[in-house]
Design a protein around this motif. Structure first.
Motif, short mmCIF file in Angstrom:
data_model
loop_
_atom_site.label_atom_id
_atom_site.label_comp_id
_atom_site.label_asym_id
_atom_site.label_seq_id
_atom_site.Cartn_x
_atom_site.Cartn_y
_atom_site.Cartn_z
N ASN A 181 0.81 -1.22 0.00
CA ASN A 181 0.00 0.00 0.00
C ASN A 181 0.85 1.27 0.00
O ASN A 181 0.31 2.37 -0.11
CB ASN A 181 -0.93 0.01 1.22
CG ASN A 181 -2.16 -0.85 1.01
OD1 ASN A 181 -2.29 -1.52 0.00
ND2 ASN A 181 -3.06 -0.84 1.97
N ASP A 183 3.19 2.04 -2.20
CA ASP A 183 3.79 2.19 -3.52
C ASP A 183 3.87 3.66 -3.92
O ASP A 183 2.85 4.37 -3.95
CB ASP A 183 2.97 1.40 -4.55
CG ASP A 183 3.54 1.51 -5.93
OD1 ASP A 183 4.60 0.91 -6.18
OD2 ASP A 183 2.94 2.20 -6.78
N ARG A 186 1.82 4.94 -7.20
CA ARG A 186 0.38 5.14 -7.05
C ARG A 186 0.07 6.44 -6.31
O ARG A 186 -0.94 7.08 -6.56
CB ARG A 186 -0.27 3.95 -6.35
CG ARG A 186 -0.31 2.69 -7.20
CD ARG A 186 -1.20 1.60 -6.64
NE ARG A 186 -0.88 1.27 -5.27
CZ ARG A 186 -1.60 1.67 -4.22
NH1 ARG A 186 -2.67 2.43 -4.38
NH2 ARG A 186 -1.24 1.33 -3.00
N HIS A 187 0.93 6.83 -5.38
CA HIS A 187 0.76 8.12 -4.71
C HIS A 187 1.04 9.27 -5.67
O HIS A 187 0.41 10.33 -5.60
CB HIS A 187 1.70 8.23 -3.50
CG HIS A 187 1.28 7.38 -2.33
ND1 HIS A 187 1.48 6.02 -2.29
CD2 HIS A 187 0.69 7.71 -1.15
CE1 HIS A 187 1.03 5.54 -1.15
NE2 HIS A 187 0.55 6.54 -0.44
N VAL A 189 0.34 9.56 -8.73
CA VAL A 189 -0.83 9.85 -9.57
C VAL A 189 -1.68 10.95 -8.94
O VAL A 189 -2.21 11.83 -9.64
CB VAL A 189 -1.67 8.57 -9.78
CG1 VAL A 189 -2.98 8.88 -10.49
CG2 VAL A 189 -0.87 7.54 -10.57
N ALA A 205 -8.55 10.21 -8.24
CA ALA A 205 -7.28 9.53 -7.99
C ALA A 205 -7.17 9.06 -6.55
O ALA A 205 -6.70 7.95 -6.28
CB ALA A 205 -6.11 10.47 -8.34
N HIS A 209 -7.11 5.23 -5.34
CA HIS A 209 -5.95 4.84 -4.54
C HIS A 209 -6.39 4.11 -3.27
O HIS A 209 -5.87 3.03 -2.94
CB HIS A 209 -5.16 6.10 -4.18
CG HIS A 209 -4.01 5.86 -3.25
ND1 HIS A 209 -2.75 5.54 -3.68
CD2 HIS A 209 -3.94 5.89 -1.89
CE1 HIS A 209 -1.94 5.40 -2.63
NE2 HIS A 209 -2.65 5.60 -1.55
N TRP A 212 -8.19 0.72 -3.90
CA TRP A 212 -7.21 -0.32 -4.18
C TRP A 212 -6.53 -0.79 -2.89
O TRP A 212 -6.33 -1.99 -2.68
CB TRP A 212 -6.15 0.20 -5.15
CG TRP A 212 -5.20 -0.87 -5.61
CD1 TRP A 212 -5.29 -1.63 -6.75
CD2 TRP A 212 -4.02 -1.33 -4.92
NE1 TRP A 212 -4.25 -2.51 -6.82
CE2 TRP A 212 -3.45 -2.36 -5.71
CE3 TRP A 212 -3.40 -0.97 -3.73
CZ2 TRP A 212 -2.29 -3.03 -5.32
CZ3 TRP A 212 -2.25 -1.64 -3.34
CH2 TRP A 212 -1.70 -2.65 -4.13
N ASN A 216 -6.60 -4.48 -1.37
CA ASN A 216 -5.33 -5.17 -1.17
C ASN A 216 -5.25 -5.79 0.22
O ASN A 216 -4.77 -6.93 0.39
CB ASN A 216 -4.18 -4.18 -1.36
CG ASN A 216 -2.82 -4.81 -1.13
OD1 ASN A 216 -2.50 -5.84 -1.70
ND2 ASN A 216 -2.00 -4.18 -0.29
#
Length: 222
Positions: A181, A183, A186-187, A189, A205, A209, A212, A216
């Motif tokens: 989580n 990553d 992904r932040h 974005v 976004a 985020h 997801w 996860n």
């Protein structure tokens, strides 16, 4: 129990309550103190090297943060989350943080805000080789900054009131999923959408985020 090592070691004789809160918080979020485990005053005060009165003050703080719960006869234990609670936590985070991101994206002069967010993301990247505690703090710093930079004190207060629950949720499915989580890409974005000045994209976004991230955690938790 007194010979175990980890976060629960003797403390310096200054700011004992704050140190006890920090040590216990770390022990809980790292899994040293497992969900549902009983918190016995005599054992913990001995391990931390503090009085039971100081320990009780620390416990009250952790109850307010949502890390510790009171059960039958007032017995305290480490909070245990279920899948619904994880979903609820991330849904509320999504509402707060997507509001923050859309507000930042709407700012006409947002260059300094974007720079600060990129700085927090750089610290998250640098923490990739550090202890799990440091990685968690770097991740939380990013999401906290997202809210703080809006200048909306009510928003910040609402997010902060969830922080204990957020910490618990991060470790819900174990270390590997927690790290997943964090990553950086992904932040990034989220920051890119804010930098582009698109409130709708920034909001979406954040929601994507956090959805997801919740998926996860829950997907492998049985």
């Amino acid at each position: 129990m007194a010979d175990q090592k980890g976060a629960l070691l003797g403390l310096q004789r200054t700011n004992l309550r704050e140190q006890a809160v920090a040590a216990l918080r770390t022990a809980i979020t790292s899994g040293e103190l497992r969900p549902r485990s009983a918190l016995v005053e005599t054992e913990l005060s001995e391990r931390l090297g503090i009085s039971r009165g100081t320990l009780r003050e620390a416990m009250r703080q952790l109850q307010q943060e949502g890390l510790v719960v009171s059960g039958a006869r007032g017995r305290l234990s480490v909070r245990s989350l279920d899948q619904k609670e994880i979903r609820d936590i991330f849904a509320v985070r999504g509402a707060l943080e997507s509001l923050a991101a859309s507000e930042l994206a709407a700012q006409p002069d947002r260059d300094a805000l974007v720079t600060e967010l990129r700085d927090t993301l750089a610290r998250m990247a640098n923490a990739g080789t550090e202890r799990l505690d440091d990685r968690i703090e770097a991740d939380l710093d990013f999401h906290r900054a997202l809210c703080r930079l809006t200048g909306n004190d009510t928003l910040v207060h609402s997010w902060t009131s969830l922080e204990g629950s957020i910490r618990m949720s991060i470790m819900y499915a174990g270390t590997e999923r927690a790290v997943g989580n964090m990553d950086v890409a992904r932040h990034s974005v989220i920051i890119d959408a804010i930098a582009a000045g698109d409130p709708g994209a920034a909001r979406d976004a954040v929601v994507a985020h956090l959805n997801w991230a919740a998926d996860n955690l829950i997907a492998t938790a049985v």
